[in-house]
Scaffold this motif. Structure first.
Motif, PDB file in Angstrom:
ATOM      1  N   ARG A  71      -5.742  17.403  -0.719  1.00 18.09           N
ATOM      2  CA  ARG A  71      -6.945  17.160  -1.511  1.00 18.09           C
ATOM      3  C   ARG A  71      -7.259  15.671  -1.596  1.00 18.09           C
ATOM      4  N   LEU A  72      -6.217  14.853  -1.706  1.00 22.74           N
ATOM      5  CA  LEU A  72      -6.418  13.421  -1.909  1.00 22.74           C
ATOM      6  C   LEU A  72      -6.929  12.730  -0.641  1.00 22.74           C
ATOM      7  N   ILE A  73      -6.602  13.283   0.528  1.00 20.25           N
ATOM      8  CA  ILE A  73      -7.095  12.687   1.769  1.00 20.25           C
ATOM      9  C   ILE A  73      -8.601  12.924   1.917  1.00 20.25           C
ATOM     10  N   LEU A  74      -9.116  13.927   1.203  1.00 17.48           N
ATOM     11  CA  LEU A  74     -10.548  14.204   1.240  1.00 17.48           C
ATOM     12  C   LEU A  74     -11.311  13.333   0.256  1.00 17.48           C
ATOM     13  N   ASP A  75     -10.776  13.217  -0.959  1.00 17.13           N
ATOM     14  CA  ASP A  75     -11.533  12.540  -2.012  1.00 17.13           C
ATOM     15  C   ASP A  75     -10.554  11.891  -2.981  1.00 17.13           C
ATOM     16  N   SER A 128      11.004   3.164  -4.815  1.00 12.11           N
ATOM     17  CA  SER A 128      11.279   3.775  -3.509  1.00 12.11           C
ATOM     18  C   SER A 128      10.146   3.580  -2.516  1.00 12.11           C
ATOM     19  N   MET A 129       8.925   3.359  -3.005  1.00 13.25           N
ATOM     20  CA  MET A 129       7.758   3.299  -2.128  1.00 13.25           C
ATOM     21  C   MET A 129       7.336   1.910  -1.730  1.00 13.25           C
ATOM     22  N   GLY A 130       7.630   0.915  -2.545  1.00 11.77           N
ATOM     23  CA  GLY A 130       7.043  -0.397  -2.328  1.00 11.77           C
ATOM     24  C   GLY A 130       5.668  -0.455  -2.970  1.00 11.77           C
ATOM     25  N   GLY A 131       4.983  -1.587  -2.798  1.00  7.92           N
ATOM     26  CA  GLY A 131       3.765  -1.839  -3.548  1.00  7.92           C
ATOM     27  C   GLY A 131       2.484  -1.461  -2.840  1.00  7.92           C
ATOM     28  N   PHE A 132       1.392  -1.921  -3.427  1.00  5.89           N
ATOM     29  CA  PHE A 132       0.068  -1.711  -2.861  1.00  5.89           C
ATOM     30  C   PHE A 132      -0.111  -2.592  -1.621  1.00  5.89           C
ATOM     31  N   LEU A 133      -0.837  -2.079  -0.653  1.00  2.00           N
ATOM     32  CA  LEU A 133      -1.319  -2.946   0.407  1.00  2.00           C
ATOM     33  C   LEU A 133      -2.279  -3.967  -0.202  1.00  2.00           C
ATOM     34  N   THR A 134      -2.471  -5.064   0.482  1.00  2.00           N
ATOM     35  CA  THR A 134      -3.329  -6.120  -0.064  1.00  2.00           C
ATOM     36  C   THR A 134      -4.422  -6.523   0.918  1.00  2.00           C
ATOM     37  N   ASP A 135      -4.792  -5.598   1.790  1.00  2.00           N
ATOM     38  CA  ASP A 135      -5.777  -5.917   2.830  1.00  2.00           C
ATOM     39  C   ASP A 135      -7.216  -5.756   2.359  1.00  2.00           C
ATOM     40  N   GLN A 145      -9.443  -4.425  -1.162  1.00  3.74           N
ATOM     41  CA  GLN A 145      -9.434  -3.909  -2.520  1.00  3.74           C
ATOM     42  C   GLN A 145     -10.256  -2.638  -2.676  1.00  3.74           C
ATOM     43  N   GLN A 146     -11.091  -2.297  -1.687  1.00  2.00           N
ATOM     44  CA  GLN A 146     -11.864  -1.070  -1.754  1.00  2.00           C
ATOM     45  C   GLN A 146     -11.005   0.160  -1.488  1.00  2.00           C
ATOM     46  N   THR A 147      -9.919  -0.016  -0.756  1.00  2.88           N
ATOM     47  CA  THR A 147      -9.129   1.152  -0.341  1.00  2.88           C
ATOM     48  C   THR A 147      -7.646   1.040  -0.669  1.00  2.88           C
ATOM     49  N   ASP A 148      -7.183  -0.095  -1.198  1.00  2.00           N
ATOM     50  CA  ASP A 148      -5.743  -0.281  -1.423  1.00  2.00           C
ATOM     51  C   ASP A 148      -5.163   0.744  -2.383  1.00  2.00           C
ATOM     52  N   ASP A 149      -5.895   1.065  -3.464  1.00  2.00           N
ATOM     53  CA  ASP A 149      -5.338   2.025  -4.422  1.00  2.00           C
ATOM     54  C   ASP A 149      -5.318   3.434  -3.831  1.00  2.00           C
ATOM     55  N   TRP A 150      -6.357   3.791  -3.080  1.00  2.00           N
ATOM     56  CA  TRP A 150      -6.372   5.104  -2.418  1.00  2.00           C
ATOM     57  C   TRP A 150      -5.213   5.215  -1.440  1.00  2.00           C
ATOM     58  N   GLU A 151      -5.000   4.180  -0.642  1.00  2.23           N
ATOM     59  CA  GLU A 151      -3.883   4.209   0.311  1.00  2.23           C
ATOM     60  C   GLU A 151      -2.566   4.434  -0.409  1.00  2.23           C
ATOM     61  N   LEU A 184      -1.916   5.852  -3.351  1.00  2.00           N
ATOM     62  CA  LEU A 184      -1.772   7.182  -3.926  1.00  2.00           C
ATOM     63  C   LEU A 184      -1.638   8.252  -2.853  1.00  2.00           C
ATOM     64  N   VAL A 185      -2.370   8.105  -1.739  1.00  2.27           N
ATOM     65  CA  VAL A 185      -2.194   9.054  -0.638  1.00  2.27           C
ATOM     66  C   VAL A 185      -0.775   8.945  -0.085  1.00  2.27           C
ATOM     67  N   ARG A 186      -0.314   7.726   0.108  1.00  2.00           N
ATOM     68  CA  ARG A 186       1.066   7.528   0.583  1.00  2.00           C
ATOM     69  C   ARG A 186       2.058   8.184  -0.378  1.00  2.00           C
TER      70      ARG A 186
END
Length: 304
Positions: free
Chosen positions: A147-151, A168-175, A177-183, A185-187
């Motif tokens: 579901r999260l990969i869709l929306d 265990s996962m590491g942090g947010f990507l920093t490339d 800001q429009q998609t870092d939080d989505w990446e 949570l999907v991860r």
């Protein structure tokens, strides 16, 4: 050590930060700390955040952006659970207590998120007085990658999770800001179960957007979706499958909206090129042609 640490990245948020921090401090579970990362603000953000409360800590740094500020905040805290709160959003007072109860009831789930209410900043005293019961939305709980990969329906300000999952996962990507939080949570959804509370616990503030704002030249959302699919596939973890028809529909809508924005108000050549690609590749050609015609009309006959 507080049981929950709330990380609040803040940049030039003097108008909102005190109310936001206050909504965190007014949670009905008292064992918490608020860590504000003042990200190079040029206004009174740092001073307004402190509220003369020992549970609030303000850390100032040079401006590094939202994702790096979130990572910095997480590196500075040590608690059993962590939560994010954007500097202009507000929480219902029962949020953390009911999220903790949900995770305690499901020890094999590591993330809890909630519904939220889009908000224009008007006074909402009724919202904070409404009773919440912590009802779980089973349809959007468990392994939610398909579901999260869709929306991206998991708002960062709504999420509480176990510190062990962050470690265990590491942090947010920093490339971007429009998609870092989505990446992020999907991860996370490929490795951890989520539980969703069906009631709204967050007022998600929307700010007026200038019509003259430059439209991005890159469709970062669809490029990130393609990258996530490349990394995690159509079944993650195995047995939890993405609906291919729904995926195709979301991808088409994402590219069609991008083409529409540029054709109507942005880079006309880029918009036309994107529409041409959609018409060549299909599907939904009738919808694409209709959208294309409306985009051209909006460019030729602007309504503002």
């Amino acid at each position: 050590m507080p049981r929950v640490n709330i990380v609040v990245p803040a940049y030039n948020a003097e108008a909102f930060i005190a109310e936001t921090v206050r909504s965190a401090l007014h949670q009905t579970m008292p064992d918490l700390q608020v860590t504000v990362i003042n990200d190079g603000s040029r206004d009174a953000t740092a001073a307004n955040a402190e509220l003369d409360d020992a549970r609030v800590r303000v850390i100032s740094q040079e401006n590094r952006g939202m994702s790096r500020s979130r990572n910095r905040g997480m590196a500075e805290v040590d608690s059993e659970f962590v939560a994010l709160l954007d500097a202009d959003d507000l929480w219902h007072p029962e949020k953390l207590r009911l999220q903790l109860e949900a995770l305690q009831a499901r020890p094999d789930h590591d993330f809890c998120y909630t519904a939220f209410t889009v908000w224009q900043g008007e006074p909402r005293p009724d919202y904070f007085q409404e009773v919440r019961n912590g009802h779980v939305d089973e349809a959007l709980s468990g392994w939610i990658y398909p579901r999260l990969i869709l929306d991206n329906h998991a708002l960062p300000s709504s999420v509480l999770w176990r510190r062990s999952a962050w470690d265990s996962m590491g942090g947010f990507l920093t490339d971007n800001q429009q998609t870092d939080d989505w990446e992020y949570l999907v991860r996370a959804s490929t490795r951890h179960r989520f539980v969703r509370l069906a009631e709204s616990f967050v007022l998600y503030r929307q700010h007026p957007v200038s019509l003259s704002r430059r439209i991005p030249a890159t469709n970062t959302t669809e490029l990130m979706r393609a990258d996530l699919l490349r990394r995690f596939g159509m079944s993650s973890p195995p047995g939890h499958d993405v609906d291919p028809v729904a995926l195709q529909r979301f991808q088409h809508r994402g590219w069609c909206n991008f083409a529409d924005s540029h054709t109507a108000k942005g880079d006309l050549a880029l918009g036309l090129k994107t529409f041409a690609g959609l018409l060549r590749s299909g599907p939904y050609r009738t919808h694409t042609l209709t959208k294309f015609a409306k985009s051209l009309f909006r460019r030729w006959v602007p309504n503002d």
